[in-house]
Design a protein around this motif. Structure first.
Motif, short mmCIF file in Angstrom:
data_model
loop_
_atom_site.label_atom_id
_atom_site.label_comp_id
_atom_site.label_asym_id
_atom_site.label_seq_id
_atom_site.Cartn_x
_atom_site.Cartn_y
_atom_site.Cartn_z
N THR A 1 0.86 -1.19 0.00
CA THR A 1 0.00 0.00 0.00
C THR A 1 0.89 1.24 0.00
OG1 THR A 1 -1.78 -1.10 1.20
CG2 THR A 1 -1.73 1.31 1.30
N VAL A 2 0.87 1.98 -1.08
CA VAL A 2 1.72 3.17 -1.19
C VAL A 2 0.91 4.38 -0.74
CG1 VAL A 2 3.24 4.49 -2.68
CG2 VAL A 2 2.87 2.06 -3.15
N PHE A 3 1.53 5.20 0.10
CA PHE A 3 0.83 6.37 0.64
C PHE A 3 1.70 7.61 0.55
CE2 PHE A 3 3.27 4.79 4.22
CZ PHE A 3 3.70 5.94 4.89
N GLY A 4 1.10 8.75 0.82
CA GLY A 4 1.84 10.01 0.84
C GLY A 4 1.64 10.81 -0.44
N ALA A 5 1.85 12.09 -0.34
CA ALA A 5 1.71 12.99 -1.48
C ALA A 5 3.07 13.26 -2.10
CB ALA A 5 1.07 14.30 -1.04
N GLN B 1 -5.27 2.45 -3.13
CA GLN B 1 -6.00 1.77 -2.06
C GLN B 1 -6.64 2.72 -1.05
OE1 GLN B 1 -2.49 -0.75 -1.63
NE2 GLN B 1 -3.85 -2.47 -1.19
N ILE B 2 -5.84 3.62 -0.48
CA ILE B 2 -6.38 4.54 0.53
C ILE B 2 -7.39 5.51 -0.08
CG2 ILE B 2 -5.78 6.36 2.18
CD1 ILE B 2 -3.18 4.83 2.73
N PRO B 3 -7.11 6.15 -1.22
CA PRO B 3 -8.10 7.06 -1.81
C PRO B 3 -9.45 6.41 -2.12
CG PRO B 3 -5.96 7.50 -2.75
CD PRO B 3 -5.81 6.25 -1.91
N VAL B 4 -9.45 5.15 -2.54
CA VAL B 4 -10.72 4.48 -2.80
C VAL B 4 -11.55 4.39 -1.52
CG1 VAL B 4 -11.76 2.23 -3.34
CG2 VAL B 4 -10.03 3.19 -4.85
N TYR C 1 12.04 -7.38 -5.38
CA TYR C 1 12.33 -6.34 -4.39
C TYR C 1 11.02 -5.85 -3.79
CZ TYR C 1 17.24 -6.30 -5.53
OH TYR C 1 18.55 -6.68 -5.67
N ASN C 2 10.69 -6.42 -2.63
CA ASN C 2 9.46 -6.03 -1.94
C ASN C 2 9.58 -4.61 -1.40
OD1 ASN C 2 8.42 -8.57 -2.41
ND2 ASN C 2 8.91 -9.35 -0.38
N GLY C 3 8.43 -3.97 -1.22
CA GLY C 3 8.41 -2.63 -0.65
C GLY C 3 7.47 -2.56 0.54
N GLU C 4 8.03 -2.41 1.73
CA GLU C 4 7.20 -2.29 2.95
C GLU C 4 8.03 -1.65 4.06
OE1 GLU C 4 8.05 -3.96 5.94
OE2 GLU C 4 9.75 -4.97 5.01
N ASN C 5 7.32 -1.01 4.97
CA ASN C 5 7.96 -0.59 6.22
C ASN C 5 6.91 -0.59 7.33
OD1 ASN C 5 10.18 0.17 7.78
ND2 ASN C 5 9.65 2.34 7.65
N GLY C 6 6.43 -1.80 7.62
CA GLY C 6 5.43 -1.97 8.67
C GLY C 6 4.10 -2.44 8.12
N GLU C 7 3.20 -2.80 9.04
CA GLU C 7 1.90 -3.37 8.66
C GLU C 7 0.75 -2.68 9.40
OE1 GLU C 7 2.78 -8.04 7.72
OE2 GLU C 7 2.73 -7.47 9.83
N TYR C 8 -0.43 -2.83 8.85
CA TYR C 8 -1.66 -2.30 9.45
C TYR C 8 -2.79 -3.29 9.17
CZ TYR C 8 -3.07 -1.24 4.67
OH TYR C 8 -3.41 -1.36 3.34
N THR C 9 -3.87 -3.16 9.90
CA THR C 9 -5.08 -3.91 9.53
C THR C 9 -6.03 -2.95 8.83
OG1 THR C 9 -6.33 -3.44 11.55
CG2 THR C 9 -4.86 -5.38 11.58
N TRP C 10 -6.92 -3.50 8.01
CA TRP C 10 -7.89 -2.67 7.29
C TRP C 10 -8.79 -1.93 8.28
CZ3 TRP C 10 -6.79 -1.56 2.56
CH2 TRP C 10 -6.14 -2.49 1.74
N ALA C 11 -9.07 -2.55 9.43
CA ALA C 11 -9.90 -1.89 10.44
C ALA C 11 -9.19 -0.66 11.01
CB ALA C 11 -10.24 -2.86 11.57
N GLU C 12 -7.86 -0.78 11.23
CA GLU C 12 -7.09 0.36 11.73
C GLU C 12 -7.09 1.51 10.74
OE1 GLU C 12 -3.87 -2.18 14.46
OE2 GLU C 12 -3.42 -1.68 12.36
N LEU C 13 -6.92 1.16 9.46
CA LEU C 13 -6.94 2.19 8.43
C LEU C 13 -8.31 2.85 8.35
CD1 LEU C 13 -5.81 3.73 6.03
CD2 LEU C 13 -6.24 1.72 4.60
N ALA C 14 -9.36 2.03 8.38
CA ALA C 14 -10.72 2.58 8.31
C ALA C 14 -11.02 3.47 9.51
CB ALA C 14 -11.73 1.44 8.22
#
Length: 346
Positions: free
Chosen positions: A176-180, A197-200, A255-268
């Protein structure tokens, strides 16, 4: 390095592609980078040429002859535009094969896939365990990804080409890529400034005036800032140019891209909190989307369920090359309110 490196980059006006291009434009060895980009819009192409000093090919993904020709002319191709277009990637590979046949060069393709190659179908009902984590140093896990996995049909074309030996393939798969994006291409109004993902979820929440999630929101995903993602491409590019054996390629080139995890409930919940603070909703707690809402706010039911999947990865390869991500899950959560405000203004 004194020799010119010829580059063909797709996705220059995209959210991630513009961020990678901006880094190439500001690269310490910029004077030795001969950059060509694919642009649909002729007016934008002229701005890229005059303002940023890059060459352009005006065309779309359907202009396969142009794509093939541009790929053939490049030693390094960055495909950062579409992870699922087999004909488009096929044209790139054909161009790279032509280059190898004609001049003996073994060109490079750095292709953007996505961590969805290892997502499940949890529909928000459960959190996947640590045994499901795909560490990109684990080639056996990469080879166990089924051919039917999201994006993987295109990955396999590149892996087969790498095995054939006429090119070297590298697969960057962000989560999930985020940030402006704050680069000069975005500032010039030439690039998309939103991920997917987040904008949707934000747009659905604004429409229903309450944050939503798929099912119980228990599933887990990783996340990565757009700038940290772009830095993976440059770290990889620099390593390929200076110490190619350290980079690996093919099945050793994920080459994976991640720096931590979240749940969909936390994001919501973070979206819900932003809605309350901005006076859009009275309750920050998300509720499950109904099936009718899934069909309304997402392109299809199958696509909607992606927002309820588990996807667990570890970005060991990039870190081994010296990549150091700056942004955390906490930063992602802090980015939610400003993005909600942006969509409110729109």
């Amino acid at each position: 390095m004194s020799a010119k490196t010829t580059i063909f980059l797709t996705g220059a006006t995209g959210y991630l592609g513009s961020s990678v291009l901006a880094r190439l434009l500001n690269h310490p060895d910029r004077k030795n980078l001969n950059i060509t980009i694919l642009v649909r819009d002729e007016a934008k192409a002229k701005i890229f040429e005059s303002k940023f000093g890059v060459k352009t090919v005006v065309g779309s993904h359907e202009d396969l002859d142009k794509v093939e020709s541009a790929a053939e002319a490049a030693h390094v191709v960055f495909n950062i535009s579409n992870a699922d277009d087999t004909a488009f990637v096929g044209a790139i590979l054909k161009g790279l094969k032509n280059r190898n046949t004609k001049i003996g060069d073994v060109p490079i393709l750095i292709h953007t896939t996505g961590s969805a190659i290892v997502m499940d179908d949890a529909r928000g009902a459960y959190a996947a365990g640590p045994d499901t984590i795909f560490d990109d140093l684990d080639v056996s896990k990469a080879k166990a990804i089924p051919p039917t996995a999201f994006h993987h049909n295109v990955d396999l074309l590149i892996l087969d080409a790498d095995t054939a030996g006429y090119m070297r393939g590298y697969l960057v798969d962000p989560s999930t890529v985020f940030g402006a994006p704050t680069n000069e291409i975005a500032a010039a109004g030439l690039a998309n400034t939103h991920s997917i993902q987040i904008p949707v979820l934000i747009q659905a929440a604004l429409a229903r005036k309450r944050a939503g999630m798929v099912g119980a929101g228990k599933a887990i995903w990783p996340a990565i800032h757009v700038d940290d993602t772009a830095d993976i491409f440059i770290t990889l590019f620099d390593t390929i140019r200076t110490n190619p054996d350290a980079a690996g390629h093919g099945w050793n080139g994920y080459y994976n891209g991640e720096n931590g995890e979240y749940t969909w409930a936390e994001l919501a919940k973070a979206i819900g909190q932003a809605l309350v603070e901005l006076g859009v909703a009275s309750d920050p707690e998300p509720t499950a989307f109904t099936q009718e809402e899934l069909l309304k706010y997402f392109p299809s039911l199958e696509f909607a369920y992606v927002w309820g999947t588990n996807c667990r990865i570890k970005a060991s390869r990039a870190r081994a090359l010296g990549w150091k991500p700056k942004y955390t899950i906490e930063d992602m959560m802090k980015s939610i309110k400003p993005e909600v405000e942006t969509f409110l203004r729109k």
